[in-house]
Motif scaffolding. Structure first.
Motif, short mmCIF file in Angstrom:
data_model
loop_
_atom_site.label_atom_id
_atom_site.label_comp_id
_atom_site.label_asym_id
_atom_site.label_seq_id
_atom_site.Cartn_x
_atom_site.Cartn_y
_atom_site.Cartn_z
N GLY A 71 63.68 -48.37 -34.41
CA GLY A 71 63.04 -49.68 -34.44
C GLY A 71 64.02 -50.84 -34.41
N LEU A 72 65.28 -50.55 -34.02
CA LEU A 72 66.30 -51.59 -33.90
C LEU A 72 66.36 -52.08 -32.46
N THR A 73 67.12 -53.13 -32.21
CA THR A 73 67.12 -53.78 -30.90
C THR A 73 68.36 -53.42 -30.09
N PRO A 74 68.22 -52.60 -29.03
CA PRO A 74 69.37 -52.29 -28.18
C PRO A 74 69.68 -53.45 -27.25
N PHE A 75 70.95 -53.59 -26.88
CA PHE A 75 71.37 -54.66 -25.97
C PHE A 75 72.46 -54.10 -25.07
N SER A 76 72.30 -54.25 -23.77
CA SER A 76 73.22 -53.63 -22.81
C SER A 76 74.61 -54.26 -22.88
N PHE A 77 75.61 -53.42 -22.78
CA PHE A 77 76.99 -53.91 -22.81
C PHE A 77 77.24 -54.92 -21.71
N ASP A 78 76.72 -54.65 -20.51
CA ASP A 78 77.01 -55.55 -19.39
C ASP A 78 76.21 -56.85 -19.44
N SER A 79 75.38 -57.02 -20.48
CA SER A 79 74.69 -58.29 -20.67
C SER A 79 75.42 -59.20 -21.66
N LEU A 80 76.47 -58.68 -22.28
CA LEU A 80 77.25 -59.48 -23.23
C LEU A 80 78.08 -60.52 -22.49
N SER A 81 78.16 -61.71 -23.02
CA SER A 81 79.03 -62.73 -22.43
C SER A 81 80.48 -62.43 -22.78
N ASP A 82 81.40 -62.96 -21.99
CA ASP A 82 82.82 -62.65 -22.15
C ASP A 82 83.35 -63.01 -23.53
N ASP A 83 82.82 -64.07 -24.14
CA ASP A 83 83.37 -64.55 -25.39
C ASP A 83 82.80 -63.85 -26.63
N VAL A 84 81.85 -62.94 -26.43
CA VAL A 84 81.25 -62.24 -27.57
C VAL A 84 82.13 -61.08 -27.99
N ARG A 85 82.39 -61.00 -29.29
CA ARG A 85 83.06 -59.85 -29.87
C ARG A 85 82.04 -59.12 -30.74
N LEU A 86 82.03 -57.81 -30.71
CA LEU A 86 81.17 -57.05 -31.60
C LEU A 86 81.76 -57.14 -33.00
N ASP A 87 80.90 -57.36 -33.99
CA ASP A 87 81.38 -57.44 -35.36
C ASP A 87 82.00 -56.12 -35.80
N ILE A 88 81.40 -55.03 -35.36
CA ILE A 88 81.85 -53.70 -35.74
C ILE A 88 81.25 -52.68 -34.78
N ALA A 89 81.90 -51.54 -34.63
CA ALA A 89 81.34 -50.43 -33.86
C ALA A 89 81.49 -49.15 -34.69
N PHE A 90 80.44 -48.36 -34.71
CA PHE A 90 80.46 -47.06 -35.38
C PHE A 90 80.39 -45.97 -34.31
N ASP A 91 81.22 -44.95 -34.44
CA ASP A 91 81.18 -43.85 -33.49
C ASP A 91 81.76 -42.61 -34.15
N GLY A 92 81.56 -41.47 -33.52
CA GLY A 92 82.10 -40.22 -34.00
C GLY A 92 83.38 -39.86 -33.27
N ALA A 93 83.83 -38.63 -33.43
CA ALA A 93 85.02 -38.14 -32.74
C ALA A 93 84.99 -36.62 -32.72
N ASP A 94 85.68 -36.05 -31.76
CA ASP A 94 85.81 -34.60 -31.69
C ASP A 94 87.00 -34.12 -32.52
N GLU A 95 88.00 -35.00 -32.69
CA GLU A 95 89.15 -34.68 -33.54
C GLU A 95 89.90 -35.97 -33.82
N VAL A 96 90.51 -36.05 -35.01
CA VAL A 96 91.27 -37.23 -35.42
C VAL A 96 92.59 -36.77 -36.04
N ASP A 97 93.71 -37.40 -35.66
CA ASP A 97 95.00 -37.02 -36.24
C ASP A 97 95.37 -37.96 -37.38
N GLU A 98 96.54 -37.74 -37.98
CA GLU A 98 96.91 -38.50 -39.18
C GLU A 98 97.23 -39.96 -38.87
#
Length: 285
Positions: A71-98
């Motif tokens: 029920g959240l609002t998706p927004f396409s990456f290519d619709s973002l204006s050049d000056d917009v920065r994302l406040d934060i991004a959450f993602d996973g990973a297959d492996e992470v080193d030290e």
């Protein structure tokens, strides 16, 4: 063999803590990655979010559907204006080193994941205990590489020349359907290499890290693969983290902004552990 219930519980615990400590209800733009762990991240955000105006930027079809179903609002990456920065991004990973370098792309969304990570002021990675390793390619043995279909034969040959013993074109689960296609209509090559060095290893004389002696340092291998004709993106997230990238931009105020590449490392990784606890690995100051 890890118990499936334990793994899912670990993912959920990591997601809940990562969101509790990093999600700001006053944010305007939030990146949402792909994979099974991100489902728990979105659930945790839904529980905490009281702001219907936040735009959630997905890294692919699957993450867009997860956002919509919450029920959240998706927004396409290519619709973002050049000056917009994302406040934060959450993602996973297959492996992470030290050093917080990541391998991503097991779910074939690495190109869009890099776009979103590099657009974010900070990237938070959420994973389970299996992904926590001292060096990349320890437990997850291949680097996902997104390539143009026409370029597969020369890229496979070039990867072998770089030292990958048996790079393979990723197939769909139904082999008769042919190679797996990304959201861009590209293919994925999975390339095995020996465990990757970090800069401290090279400084300590554990290998040259440039491939000449059979060893590769994380950043150098990523750059070498990215230079191959036909490669769209490499599933190694290395280089600067979001805080370092922002400082670089600010220090260059009034000048031409530096180009930030490499996919951006996370500033913190939340690992859900087998005992239900969460281990946090943060960027070194």
């Amino acid at each position: 063999m890890a118990d499936a219930t334990t793994i899912e519980s670990a993912k959920r615990a990591a997601a809940i803590q990562a969101v509790a400590e990093n999600f700001d209800p006053a944010a305007t733009h939030v990146g949402i990655g792909s994979g099974t762990t991100i489902v728990y991240v979105v659930d945790a955000i839904k529980e905490r979010s009281t702001n219907p105006n936040i735009r959630y930027i997905p890294t692919g079809y699957q993450s867009r559907k997860v956002i919509e179903q919450a029920g959240l609002t998706p927004f396409s990456f290519d619709s973002l204006s050049d000056d917009v920065r994302l406040d934060i991004a959450f993602d996973g990973a297959d492996e992470v080193d030290e050093d917080l370098n990541c391998i991503k792309g097991g779910g074939a969304c690495l190109f869009q994941e890099k776009l979103v990570a590099e657009k974010a002021r900070k990237f938070i990675c959420v994973a389970d205990y299996r992904k926590n390793q001292s060096r990349l390619l320890t437990n997850w043995h291949t680097i996902p590489i997104e390539v143009a279909p026409i370029s597969v034969p020369p890229v496979l040959r070039a990867l072998r020349e770089l030292g990958s013993p048996n790079p393979q074109l990723r197939q769909t689960l139904l082999e008769k359907s042919g190679p797996l296609q990304t959201d861009q209509g590209f293919f994925i090559i999975d390339a095995p290499f020996p465990p990757l060095l970090i800069p401290a290893d090279v400084e300590a004389g554990k290998g040259k890290g440039d491939g000449s002696d059979g060893t590769w340092e994380v950043n150098k291998l990523s750059q070498a693969i990215k230079r191959l004709t036909g490669v769209l993106e490499v599933g190694i997230f290395s280089g600067l983290d979001g805080v370092e990238a922002e400082k670089l931009r600010e220090s260059d105020a009034g000048k031409t902004l530096p180009v930030i590449t490499g996919g951006q490392k996370p500033i913190a990784v939340y690992f859900g552990m087998q005992d239900g606890s969460v281990q946090v690995r943060r960027a070194k100051k």
